[in-house]
Design an enzyme around this catalytic site. Structure first.
Site, PDB file in Angstrom:
ATOM      1  N   ASP A  61       0.912  -1.136   0.000  1.00  0.00           N
ATOM      2  CA  ASP A  61       0.000   0.000   0.000  1.00  0.00           C
ATOM      3  C   ASP A  61       0.955   1.190   0.000  1.00  0.00           C
ATOM      4  O   ASP A  61       1.633   1.436   1.005  1.00  0.00           O
ATOM      5  CB  ASP A  61      -0.869   0.005   1.265  1.00  0.00           C
ATOM      6  CG  ASP A  61      -1.872   1.144   1.226  1.00  0.00           C
ATOM      7  OD1 ASP A  61      -1.435   2.295   1.019  1.00  0.00           O
ATOM      8  OD2 ASP A  61      -3.081   0.903   1.396  1.00  0.00           O
ATOM      9  N   HIS A  62       1.049   1.891  -1.120  1.00  0.00           N
ATOM     10  CA  HIS A  62       2.162   2.853  -1.220  1.00  0.00           C
ATOM     11  C   HIS A  62       2.033   4.000  -0.214  1.00  0.00           C
ATOM     12  O   HIS A  62       3.002   4.679   0.073  1.00  0.00           O
ATOM     13  CB  HIS A  62       2.353   3.352  -2.657  1.00  0.00           C
ATOM     14  CG  HIS A  62       1.413   4.426  -3.099  1.00  0.00           C
ATOM     15  ND1 HIS A  62       0.117   4.174  -3.476  1.00  0.00           N
ATOM     16  CD2 HIS A  62       1.576   5.767  -3.209  1.00  0.00           C
ATOM     17  CE1 HIS A  62      -0.466   5.310  -3.803  1.00  0.00           C
ATOM     18  NE2 HIS A  62       0.387   6.312  -3.658  1.00  0.00           N
ATOM     19  N   HIS A 124      -5.865   2.845   1.218  1.00  0.00           N
ATOM     20  CA  HIS A 124      -5.073   3.966   1.744  1.00  0.00           C
ATOM     21  C   HIS A 124      -5.727   4.660   2.944  1.00  0.00           C
ATOM     22  O   HIS A 124      -5.073   4.924   3.954  1.00  0.00           O
ATOM     23  CB  HIS A 124      -4.831   5.021   0.654  1.00  0.00           C
ATOM     24  CG  HIS A 124      -4.254   4.471  -0.608  1.00  0.00           C
ATOM     25  ND1 HIS A 124      -3.297   3.492  -0.619  1.00  0.00           N
ATOM     26  CD2 HIS A 124      -4.487   4.754  -1.916  1.00  0.00           C
ATOM     27  CE1 HIS A 124      -2.974   3.202  -1.870  1.00  0.00           C
ATOM     28  NE2 HIS A 124      -3.686   3.957  -2.679  1.00  0.00           N
TER      29      HIS A 124
HETATM   30  O1  LIG Z   1      -1.581  10.349  -3.128  1.00  0.00           O
HETATM   31  P1  LIG Z   1      -0.789   9.686  -4.193  1.00  0.00           P
HETATM   32  O2  LIG Z   1       0.493   9.098  -3.722  1.00  0.00           O
HETATM   33  O3  LIG Z   1      -0.622  10.603  -5.382  1.00  0.00           O
HETATM   34  O4  LIG Z   1      -1.623   8.435  -4.697  1.00  0.00           O
HETATM   35  C1  LIG Z   1      -2.918   8.588  -5.163  1.00  0.00           C
HETATM   36  C2  LIG Z   1      -3.238   7.458  -6.113  1.00  0.00           C
HETATM   37  O5  LIG Z   1      -3.258   6.255  -5.361  1.00  0.00           O
HETATM   38  C3  LIG Z   1      -3.547   5.098  -6.152  1.00  0.00           C
HETATM   39  O6  LIG Z   1      -3.465   3.962  -5.334  1.00  0.00           O
HETATM   40  C4  LIG Z   1      -4.922   5.233  -6.731  1.00  0.00           C
HETATM   41  O7  LIG Z   1      -5.197   4.094  -7.541  1.00  0.00           O
HETATM   42  C5  LIG Z   1      -5.002   6.492  -7.589  1.00  0.00           C
HETATM   43  O8  LIG Z   1      -6.310   6.673  -8.094  1.00  0.00           O
HETATM   44  C6  LIG Z   1      -4.585   7.687  -6.787  1.00  0.00           C
HETATM   45  O9  LIG Z   1      -4.505   8.788  -7.689  1.00  0.00           O
END
Ligand SMILES: O=P(O)(O)OC[C@H]1O[C@@H](O)[C@H](O)[C@@H](O)[C@@H]1O
Length: 377
Positions: A61-62, A124
């Site tokens: 989960d990044h 997230h």
């Molecule tokens: O907040 P960050 O790091 O830009 O990531 C948002 C993105 O996270 C991804 O996991 C989603 O699939 C995207 O839709 C979203 O834009």
């Protein structure tokens, strides 16, 4: 990169080919979508488990790779001053926002099926809730941290399908302007059906029924085509002075802890102080620090490094993922059966006004929408 439809097939083939039983270690690094609902996620996990043990599976989960998210535990753990306040005696509510300016972009096939609820909330947003609400374990090991996160999910009050409209607001973007440029409404986006009822915005009120958080609402909201890109957590402390000053001209703002995750990394504590130039008026002041971002690894770099070095602290354990799906499932069903309105909101706004209602009902408001919009992305 391979399509999620093939996750299980690839895992099984790794097993059948014998590749999984050679000497040395093996690890499966996998990113969402991890299923489409509770049953499909369980099914996928069951299949992956035939080829990999839980401690060999690294579910990315990044958001957990973001440095300010990783910093949450340190903020609390290494600062007794904050740790002692991190509970329902002192905290009035917690607000977690992840707003984005992007729209569906070129991901119509995936996004129109997933919606914001699966794309951002199931993973997230709930991970941010877990990281904020978890009780610090005695030892900061990967096993114990993930155990504490699981306990948060186990205490998350489930929402009955019939009650979803009381606690969840869903929306879909209309045409509008983003940074001065006109943009089309969701249903006019390429490859999106003109009658699509897909959600591009979700706000929710959550309750964690344990001794630390009883009575403290957690509000989350996330959406596409919002006014600004901002991921932040605002912790509002109880304001005992509010009543004291009720009948005077003076208002005293609550203390706030503001943790900016993206695009800025910043921590600010809002306190109150007398302004001698304004006749001693009490005004909010901020103590803050910005994290040095230059040269710091990206979320994915950090996570892949951790996976290679066998550190699963910032990866989602299956139990967390499953409990998140369990919590989300009635919401998915209520969305599918149209049991709640789909509010339109203009692109470039802060989402549907109804999202304010959730907080107003409890006597609160979302903090800093305008201020954060003015910060340069
Ligand atoms: O907040 P960050 O790091 O830009 O990531 C948002 C993105 O996270 C991804 O996991 C989603 O699939 C995207 O839709 C979203 O834009």
């Amino acid at each position: 990169m391979f399509k999620p439809d093939f996750f299980d097939l690839i895992a099984l083939n790794i097993k059948e080919s014998g590749l999984g039983s050679t000497k040395g270690w093996k690890r499966l690094i996998i990113e969402k979508p991890f299923g489409h609902d509770l049953t499909s996620a369980q099914d996928l996990n069951e299949k992956l488990s035939q080829a990999f043990k839980e401690d060999e599976i690294y579910r990315i989960d990044h958001y957990l790779g973001k440095s300010m998210v990783q910093n949450l535990e340190a903020l609390e753990f290494a600062n007794p001053i904050l740790q002692s306040l991190w509970n329902n005696q002192h905290i009035a509510n917690v607000q977690i926002t992840a707003s984005e300016t992007v729209g569906v972009e070129k991901r119509a096939d995936y996004y129109d099926q997933a919606g914001e609820i699966r794309d951002m909330v199931q993973n997230h947003m709930l991970q941010l809730v877990m990281m904020t609400a978890m009780h610090l374990p005695k030892k900061l090991s990967s096993h114990e941290i993930r155990d504490e996160k699981r306990k948060v999910m186990e205490s998350l009050r489930s929402i009955k399908k019939e009650d979803v409209d009381l606690h969840i607001i869903r929306g879909q973007y209309d045409a509008g302007e983003i940074h001065g440029q006109p943009v089309v409404k969701y249903t006019d986006e390429p490859k999106i059906d003109s009658s699509s009822q897909n959600d591009t915005f979700v706000a929710a009120r959550l309750w964690i029924d344990n001794s630390f958080w009883n009575g403290v609402p957690f509000y989350i909201r996330t959406g596409k085509r919002m006014k600004d890109k901002s991921t932040r957590i605002v912790i509002e402390f109880k304001n005992y002075l509010k009543d004291l000053y009720k009948n005077q001209d003076e208002t005293v703002e609550p203390n706030l802890l503001i943790i900016e995750i993206n695009p800025h990394e910043n921590v600010a504590l809002q306190l109150n102080s007398k302004n001698s130039l304004k006749n001693g008026k009490i005004e909010p002041v901020r103590v803050e620090f910005a994290a040095e971002q230059k040269g710091a690894p990206e979320a994915y770099e950090r996570l892949i490094f951790d996976a290679l070095t066998n550190d699963s602290t910032f990866f989602a354990h299956w139990k967390e993922v499953e409990l998140a799906w369990e919590w989300i499932q009635p919401i998915l069903e209520a969305f599918e059966e149209n049991l709640l309105p789909l509010y339109p909101y203009s692109s470039g706004s802060h989402g549907p006004d109804e999202a304010n209602r959730l907080l107003e009902e409890d006597g609160f408001k979302w903090w800093f929408d305008e201020e954060y919009s003015e910060r340069k992305n």
